[in-house]
Design an enzyme around this catalytic site. Structure first.
Site, PDB file in Angstrom:
ATOM      1  N   LEU A  64     -42.652  37.285   2.862  1.00 59.79           N
ATOM      2  CA  LEU A  64     -42.260  38.368   3.765  1.00 59.79           C
ATOM      3  C   LEU A  64     -40.777  38.275   4.094  1.00 59.79           C
ATOM      4  CD1 LEU A  64     -45.449  37.970   5.948  1.00 59.79           C
ATOM      5  CD2 LEU A  64     -44.929  39.965   4.530  1.00 59.79           C
ATOM      6  N   PRO A  65     -40.193  39.353   4.644  1.00 53.85           N
ATOM      7  CA  PRO A  65     -38.740  39.359   4.841  1.00 53.85           C
ATOM      8  C   PRO A  65     -38.208  38.300   5.815  1.00 53.85           C
ATOM      9  CG  PRO A  65     -39.609  41.602   4.895  1.00 53.85           C
ATOM     10  CD  PRO A  65     -40.787  40.676   4.890  1.00 53.85           C
ATOM     11  N   THR A  93     -38.278  32.937   3.393  1.00 54.44           N
ATOM     12  CA  THR A  93     -37.184  32.165   4.003  1.00 54.44           C
ATOM     13  C   THR A  93     -37.049  32.637   5.441  1.00 54.44           C
ATOM     14  OG1 THR A  93     -36.002  32.011   1.912  1.00 54.44           O
ATOM     15  CG2 THR A  93     -34.727  31.606   3.908  1.00 54.44           C
ATOM     16  N   LYS A 168     -34.047  24.389   2.676  1.00 49.23           N
ATOM     17  CA  LYS A 168     -33.554  25.645   2.080  1.00 49.23           C
ATOM     18  C   LYS A 168     -32.226  26.075   2.724  1.00 49.23           C
ATOM     19  CE  LYS A 168     -33.678  29.988   0.467  1.00 49.23           C
ATOM     20  NZ  LYS A 168     -33.608  30.417  -0.896  1.00 49.23           N
ATOM     21  N   LYS A 243     -27.912  36.285   5.347  1.00 49.29           N
ATOM     22  CA  LYS A 243     -29.138  35.983   6.100  1.00 49.29           C
ATOM     23  C   LYS A 243     -29.336  34.468   6.202  1.00 49.29           C
ATOM     24  CE  LYS A 243     -34.117  35.843   5.617  1.00 49.29           C
ATOM     25  NZ  LYS A 243     -35.319  36.124   4.860  1.00 49.29           N
TER      26      LYS A 243
HETATM   27  P1  NAD Z   1     -38.630  42.331  -0.155  1.00 48.99           P
HETATM   28  O1  NAD Z   1     -38.141  43.078   1.024  1.00 48.99           O
HETATM   29  O2  NAD Z   1     -38.392  42.857  -1.524  1.00 48.99           O
HETATM   30  O3  NAD Z   1     -40.212  42.093  -0.024  1.00 48.99           O
HETATM   31  C1  NAD Z   1     -40.895  41.894   1.189  1.00 48.99           C
HETATM   32  C2  NAD Z   1     -42.212  42.650   1.109  1.00 48.99           C
HETATM   33  O4  NAD Z   1     -42.959  42.372   2.286  1.00 48.99           O
HETATM   34  C3  NAD Z   1     -42.046  44.160   1.016  1.00 48.99           C
HETATM   35  O5  NAD Z   1     -42.722  44.658  -0.127  1.00 48.99           O
HETATM   36  C4  NAD Z   1     -42.654  44.679   2.334  1.00 48.99           C
HETATM   37  O6  NAD Z   1     -43.292  45.916   2.193  1.00 48.99           O
HETATM   38  C5  NAD Z   1     -43.647  43.567   2.638  1.00 48.99           C
HETATM   39  N1  NAD Z   1     -44.045  43.491   4.039  1.00 48.99           N
HETATM   40  C6  NAD Z   1     -43.239  43.515   5.152  1.00 48.99           C
HETATM   41  N2  NAD Z   1     -43.984  43.417   6.258  1.00 48.99           N
HETATM   42  C7  NAD Z   1     -45.274  43.339   5.847  1.00 48.99           C
HETATM   43  C8  NAD Z   1     -46.512  43.234   6.547  1.00 48.99           C
HETATM   44  N3  NAD Z   1     -46.572  43.207   7.885  1.00 48.99           N
HETATM   45  N4  NAD Z   1     -47.646  43.190   5.808  1.00 48.99           N
HETATM   46  C9  NAD Z   1     -47.591  43.239   4.461  1.00 48.99           C
HETATM   47  N5  NAD Z   1     -46.464  43.345   3.744  1.00 48.99           N
HETATM   48  C10 NAD Z   1     -45.312  43.393   4.439  1.00 48.99           C
HETATM   49  O7  NAD Z   1     -38.025  40.840  -0.015  1.00 48.99           O
HETATM   50  P2  NAD Z   1     -37.865  39.746  -1.176  1.00 48.99           P
HETATM   51  O8  NAD Z   1     -36.543  39.890  -1.830  1.00 48.99           O
HETATM   52  O9  NAD Z   1     -39.113  39.703  -1.995  1.00 48.99           O
HETATM   53  O10 NAD Z   1     -37.759  38.422  -0.271  1.00 48.99           O
HETATM   54  C11 NAD Z   1     -38.895  37.872   0.381  1.00 48.99           C
HETATM   55  C12 NAD Z   1     -38.484  36.568   1.019  1.00 48.99           C
HETATM   56  O11 NAD Z   1     -38.007  35.674  -0.007  1.00 48.99           O
HETATM   57  C13 NAD Z   1     -37.351  36.690   2.040  1.00 48.99           C
HETATM   58  O12 NAD Z   1     -37.617  35.832   3.118  1.00 48.99           O
HETATM   59  C14 NAD Z   1     -36.106  36.264   1.241  1.00 48.99           C
HETATM   60  O13 NAD Z   1     -35.090  35.720   2.071  1.00 48.99           O
HETATM   61  C15 NAD Z   1     -36.696  35.211   0.329  1.00 48.99           C
HETATM   62  N6  NAD Z   1     -35.951  34.990  -0.922  1.00 48.99           N
HETATM   63  C16 NAD Z   1     -35.512  36.052  -1.655  1.00 48.99           C
HETATM   64  C17 NAD Z   1     -34.807  35.829  -2.844  1.00 48.99           C
HETATM   65  C18 NAD Z   1     -34.313  36.991  -3.688  1.00 48.99           C
HETATM   66  O14 NAD Z   1     -33.516  36.752  -4.614  1.00 48.99           O
HETATM   67  N7  NAD Z   1     -34.744  38.231  -3.436  1.00 48.99           N
HETATM   68  C19 NAD Z   1     -34.583  34.518  -3.284  1.00 48.99           C
HETATM   69  C20 NAD Z   1     -35.073  33.443  -2.530  1.00 48.99           C
HETATM   70  C21 NAD Z   1     -35.769  33.703  -1.348  1.00 48.99           C
END
Ligand code: NAD
Length: 295
Positions: A64-65, A93, A168, A243
């Site tokens: 999740l975000p 994260t 992390k 972030k």
């Molecule tokens: P994203 O925004 O693409 O995905 C998050 C998903 O969570 C979305 O599809 C959203 O609809 C869903 N969501 C939000 N609230 C919800 C709820 N209450 N119930 C169900 N679904 C819900 O984000 P991401 O890029 O996939 O990143 C996710 C996590 O991973 C973050 O914490 C980010 O910091 C971490 N991260 C991302 C990357 C990257 O390169 N994108 C790399 C390492 C870590």
């Protein structure tokens, strides 16, 4: 194994697909219908809610975000629906304080939980080559390890609850600071009349070497796979770096740690995001430093 996966965004989509490919039965849920459709196309089973996905699952994963989403999804849906023998794994994260609080709530209900944030971006999520840094008890780690192994190349026990998040953000604080330092060194080298490729050839084999230089070199040319060769598209977005730096500063304030380099990097990425750089790879900070940035 029956697995629940909640949060099928940029990262979760590839991770859930790899769990399905590994033969797990993956009940998936996301607030976004499009994200859910893609997960079903990738072999997951559509769930009507987070609680529906969790019911009967032996492992529950969330991607999740931010901390508030994690606290809400666990507090309002996961805890009440989870099987007492299930392992709960949050791969998002988030801030250390929320990770510890959610894990404590799980423990109070007799549920096993780990925080397991990842290193590696969307390409690693799709390829199943993520690195997981895991916080939780030794028993919880042993329970989570085989599930995480289906999505990654390394699964490392960092310590008790919250220590995965601590690892992390400390790692990414080094990454943010070294990228700024590397970028400003290339700018200075150029202004002094030193060729960028020549400087790379020397510094990459000398004590200035770092991941920021040899994997994501901020100047185009020396590292062909680096985002700098693609106009800084893809890679690790400056918004995500910002972030993580904010999470590191908040944790440092709470812990009484002095992090002046991390704070300086945070200020620069905040500035860069504010002038339209948020979606560029974080190595594009070099364009802010050399004055060539145009949104
Ligand atoms: P994203 O925004 O693409 O995905 C998050 C998903 O969570 C979305 O599809 C959203 O609809 C869903 N969501 C939000 N609230 C919800 C709820 N209450 N119930 C169900 N679904 C819900 O984000 P991401 O890029 O996939 O990143 C996710 C996590 O991973 C973050 O914490 C980010 O910091 C971490 N991260 C991302 C990357 C990257 O390169 N994108 C790399 C390492 C870590």
């Amino acid at each position: 194994m029956r697995v629940a996966f909640i949060g099928l965004g940029h990262m979760g989509s590839g991770m859930a697909a790899n769990l399905a490919k590994a033969g797990h039965s993956v009940a998936a849920f996301d607030l976004s219908p499009a994200a859910l459709d893609r997960a079903v196309a990738d072999g997951c089973i559509r769930a009507g809610s987070a609680a529906d996905a969790v019911a009967g699952a032996e492992a529950v994963l969330t991607m999740l975000p931010a901390g508030r989403h994690v606290a809400q999804v666990y507090g309002e849906q996961v805890f009440a629906a989870a099987d007492p023998a299930a392992i709960l794994i949050d791969c998002s994260t988030i801030d250390v304080a929320t990770a510890k609080a959610v894990a404590a709530n799980a423990a109070a209900r007799g549920l096993a939980m780990v925080d397991a944030p990842v290193s590696g971006g969307t390409a690693a999520a799709q390829a199943g080559t993520l690195t997981f840094m895991v916080g939780g008890t030794a028993d919880a780690f042993a329970h989570a390890q085989p599930v995480l192994a289906a999505m990654g190349k390394a699964v490392i026990h960092a310590g008790d609850a919250g220590m995965g998040q601590a690892a992390k953000i400390c790692n990414n604080m080094i990454l943010g600071a070294t990228m700024v330092a590397t970028a400003e060194a290339f700018v200075l080298a150029q202004k002094l009349g030193l060729d960028a490729q020549t400087f790379f050839d020397i510094s990459s084999k000398a004590s200035g070497q770092s991941w920021s230089m040899t994997s994501y070199c901020p100047v185009p040319g020396p590292v062909p796979s680096a985002p700098s060769n693609r106009d800084y598209e893809g890679g690790f977005g400056a918004a995500l770096m910002l972030k993580d730096l904010k999470l590191a500063l908040a944790a440092a304030a709470g812990a009484g740690a002095s992090v002046p380099m991390g704070a300086q990097a945070e200020t620069l990425y905040e500035l860069f995001a504010g002038v339209g750089g948020a979606s560029k790879d974080f190595s594009a900070i070099i364009k802010l430093l050399d004055g060539s940035w145009r949104p």
